[in-house]
Design a protein around this motif. Structure first.
Motif, PDB file in Angstrom:
ATOM      1  N   UNK A   1     -33.644  34.226 -12.610  1.00  0.00           N
ATOM      2  CA  UNK A   1     -33.446  32.745 -12.285  1.00  0.00           C
ATOM      3  C   UNK A   1     -31.940  32.912 -11.832  1.00  0.00           C
ATOM      4  N   UNK A   2     -31.789  32.727 -10.455  1.00  0.00           N
ATOM      5  CA  UNK A   2     -30.273  32.694 -10.008  1.00  0.00           C
ATOM      6  C   UNK A   2     -29.501  31.401  -9.964  1.00  0.00           C
ATOM      7  N   UNK A   3     -30.247  30.429 -10.573  1.00  0.00           N
ATOM      8  CA  UNK A   3     -29.391  29.165 -10.678  1.00  0.00           C
ATOM      9  C   UNK A   3     -28.554  29.087 -11.824  1.00  0.00           C
ATOM     10  N   UNK A   4     -27.405  28.377 -11.609  1.00  0.00           N
ATOM     11  CA  UNK A   4     -26.462  28.098 -12.831  1.00  0.00           C
ATOM     12  C   UNK A   4     -27.267  27.474 -14.041  1.00  0.00           C
ATOM     13  N   UNK A   5     -27.034  28.039 -15.265  1.00  0.00           N
ATOM     14  CA  UNK A   5     -27.885  27.369 -16.262  1.00  0.00           C
ATOM     15  C   UNK A   5     -29.167  27.732 -15.940  1.00  0.00           C
ATOM     16  N   UNK A   6     -29.672  28.594 -15.298  1.00  0.00           N
ATOM     17  CA  UNK A   6     -31.153  28.627 -15.315  1.00  0.00           C
ATOM     18  C   UNK A   6     -31.890  27.488 -14.820  1.00  0.00           C
ATOM     19  N   UNK A   7     -31.550  26.745 -13.926  1.00  0.00           N
ATOM     20  CA  UNK A   7     -32.256  25.207 -13.813  1.00  0.00           C
ATOM     21  C   UNK A   7     -33.619  25.674 -13.440  1.00  0.00           C
ATOM     22  N   UNK A   8     -34.507  24.694 -13.693  1.00  0.00           N
ATOM     23  CA  UNK A   8     -36.074  25.178 -13.527  1.00  0.00           C
ATOM     24  C   UNK A   8     -36.704  23.974 -12.382  1.00  0.00           C
ATOM     25  N   UNK A   9     -35.942  23.206 -12.202  1.00  0.00           N
ATOM     26  CA  UNK A   9     -36.241  21.946 -11.280  1.00  0.00           C
ATOM     27  C   UNK A   9     -35.156  21.532 -10.518  1.00  0.00           C
ATOM     28  N   UNK A  10     -35.457  20.453  -9.341  1.00  0.00           N
ATOM     29  CA  UNK A  10     -34.289  20.300  -8.511  1.00  0.00           C
ATOM     30  C   UNK A  10     -35.114  19.637  -7.324  1.00  0.00           C
ATOM     31  N   UNK A  11     -34.132  19.254  -6.437  1.00  0.00           N
ATOM     32  CA  UNK A  11     -34.458  18.332  -5.136  1.00  0.00           C
ATOM     33  C   UNK A  11     -34.904  19.098  -4.226  1.00  0.00           C
ATOM     34  N   UNK A  12     -35.459  18.529  -3.096  1.00  0.00           N
ATOM     35  CA  UNK A  12     -35.842  18.953  -1.715  1.00  0.00           C
ATOM     36  C   UNK A  12     -34.725  18.469  -1.002  1.00  0.00           C
ATOM     37  N   UNK A  13     -34.183  19.298  -0.211  1.00  0.00           N
ATOM     38  CA  UNK A  13     -33.089  18.925   0.648  1.00  0.00           C
ATOM     39  C   UNK A  13     -33.026  19.339   2.128  1.00  0.00           C
ATOM     40  N   UNK A  14     -32.680  18.880   3.142  1.00  0.00           N
ATOM     41  CA  UNK A  14     -32.424  19.337   4.510  1.00  0.00           C
ATOM     42  C   UNK A  14     -30.825  19.323   4.713  1.00  0.00           C
ATOM     43  N   UNK A  15     -30.408  20.664   5.246  1.00  0.00           N
ATOM     44  CA  UNK A  15     -28.846  20.463   5.594  1.00  0.00           C
ATOM     45  C   UNK A  15     -28.566  20.794   6.779  1.00  0.00           C
ATOM     46  N   UNK A  16     -27.514  20.032   7.004  1.00  0.00           N
ATOM     47  CA  UNK A  16     -26.861  19.934   8.440  1.00  0.00           C
ATOM     48  C   UNK A  16     -25.456  20.917   8.196  1.00  0.00           C
ATOM     49  N   UNK A  17     -25.356  22.207   8.782  1.00  0.00           N
ATOM     50  CA  UNK A  17     -24.448  22.941   8.483  1.00  0.00           C
ATOM     51  C   UNK A  17     -22.916  22.498   8.980  1.00  0.00           C
ATOM     52  N   UNK A  18     -21.759  22.532   8.097  1.00  0.00           N
ATOM     53  CA  UNK A  18     -20.383  22.253   8.674  1.00  0.00           C
ATOM     54  C   UNK A  18     -20.151  23.257   9.525  1.00  0.00           C
ATOM     55  N   UNK A  19     -19.363  23.013  10.690  1.00  0.00           N
ATOM     56  CA  UNK A  19     -19.040  23.878  11.778  1.00  0.00           C
ATOM     57  C   UNK A  19     -17.579  23.949  11.927  1.00  0.00           C
ATOM     58  N   UNK A  20     -16.610  23.107  11.320  1.00  0.00           N
ATOM     59  CA  UNK A  20     -15.430  23.118  11.805  1.00  0.00           C
ATOM     60  C   UNK A  20     -14.508  22.820  10.540  1.00  0.00           C
ATOM     61  N   UNK A  21     -13.186  23.421  10.601  1.00  0.00           N
ATOM     62  CA  UNK A  21     -12.254  23.043   9.685  1.00  0.00           C
ATOM     63  C   UNK A  21     -10.928  22.418  10.524  1.00  0.00           C
ATOM     64  N   UNK A  22     -10.298  21.698   9.607  1.00  0.00           N
ATOM     65  CA  UNK A  22      -9.273  20.951  10.242  1.00  0.00           C
ATOM     66  C   UNK A  22      -8.040  21.777   9.689  1.00  0.00           C
TER      67      UNK A  22
END
Length: 237
Positions: free
Chosen positions: A181-202
């Protein structure tokens, strides 16, 4: 003339509704997006991807855009899931990078199904803000993928030690059992998500944006017919 306009407007609305409903949620799955608004969803305010994405509902689909340009974000389900199958249809623009998060934390720590047509990595299994013991790449996706169109994703995730399977347009791409289990603290549940990746740094020194070429200006990701089939908590495979 007014009568004809009224009839034409009604016909146009009917055709629009037919278009939105072209693909149907499979039997046994419960919709978690109502196609009208973002009830049951929220924007993460703690992800490093950005906290001000432009998230709208348009023509029965969730639409993600960067806002301002260069700053992404993550849209999360209010509800957490353990063992489940997720079904959705996605339409992603070229020159854009994002992903489908499963068992995500509020800050976006998750297993990720990559969405990146430019890199050719759509459907890869990656980790977001965590190392993944065993990744995966799609096999034969080019034979079923519809470019610049809607494509279905079905993701199955079960077990405290995650067993994850991906189908695209009904064809299995990979089936992976993690060695741990790769999650921190071996979490066994979580949310479904959709990501828009950041693409720029100031850069304060240059007082300018340093662009990272993974999201073209105006690019969008669209998601519709999002549904879940919850599975028994004791399943392991």
């Amino acid at each position: 003339m007014k009568r004809y306009l009224k009839r034409y407007g009604s016909l146009a609305a009917f055709i629009c509704c037919l278009h939105v409903a072209e693909a149907q949620v499979p039997d046994g799955f419960k919709p978690i997006f109502n196609g009208k608004n973002l009830k049951g969803w929220h924007i993460s305010r703690t992800t490093h991807q950005g906290t001000t994405p432009d998230v709208q509902v348009e023509d029965g689909a969730i639409v993600l855009r960067q806002q301002p340009y260069g700053q992404g974000g993550v849209l999360l389900s209010d509800r957490k899931y353990k063992n489940f199958e997720l079904y959705l249809e996605a339409k992603i623009d070229s020159f854009s990078n994002g992903g489908i998060f499963i068992r995500s934390s509020e800050s976006g720590i998750a297993y990720q199904i990559e969405l990146d047509e430019t890199a050719g990595s759509t459907g890869y299994l990656l980790g977001e803000r965590m190392p993944v013991s065993k990744g995966a790449e799609t096999a034969g996706r080019d034979k079923v993928w519809k470019a610049n169109d809607w494509n279905s994703f079905r993701i199955r995730m079960v077990g405290d030690i995650p067993h994850i399977t991906l189908w695209i347009n009904g064809v299995q791409m990979w089936d992976v059992v993690q060695p741990a289990n790769d999650f921190p603290a071996e979490a066994t549940e979580g949310m479904i998500g959709f990501q828009s990746h950041w693409t720029a740094l100031f850069s304060p020194a240059a007082f300018d944006w340093n662009g990272l070429e993974s999201w073209a200006p105006g690019a969008v990701h669209r998601f519709r017919n999002i549904a879940v089939r919850q599975l028994h908590d004791n399943l392991t495979n």
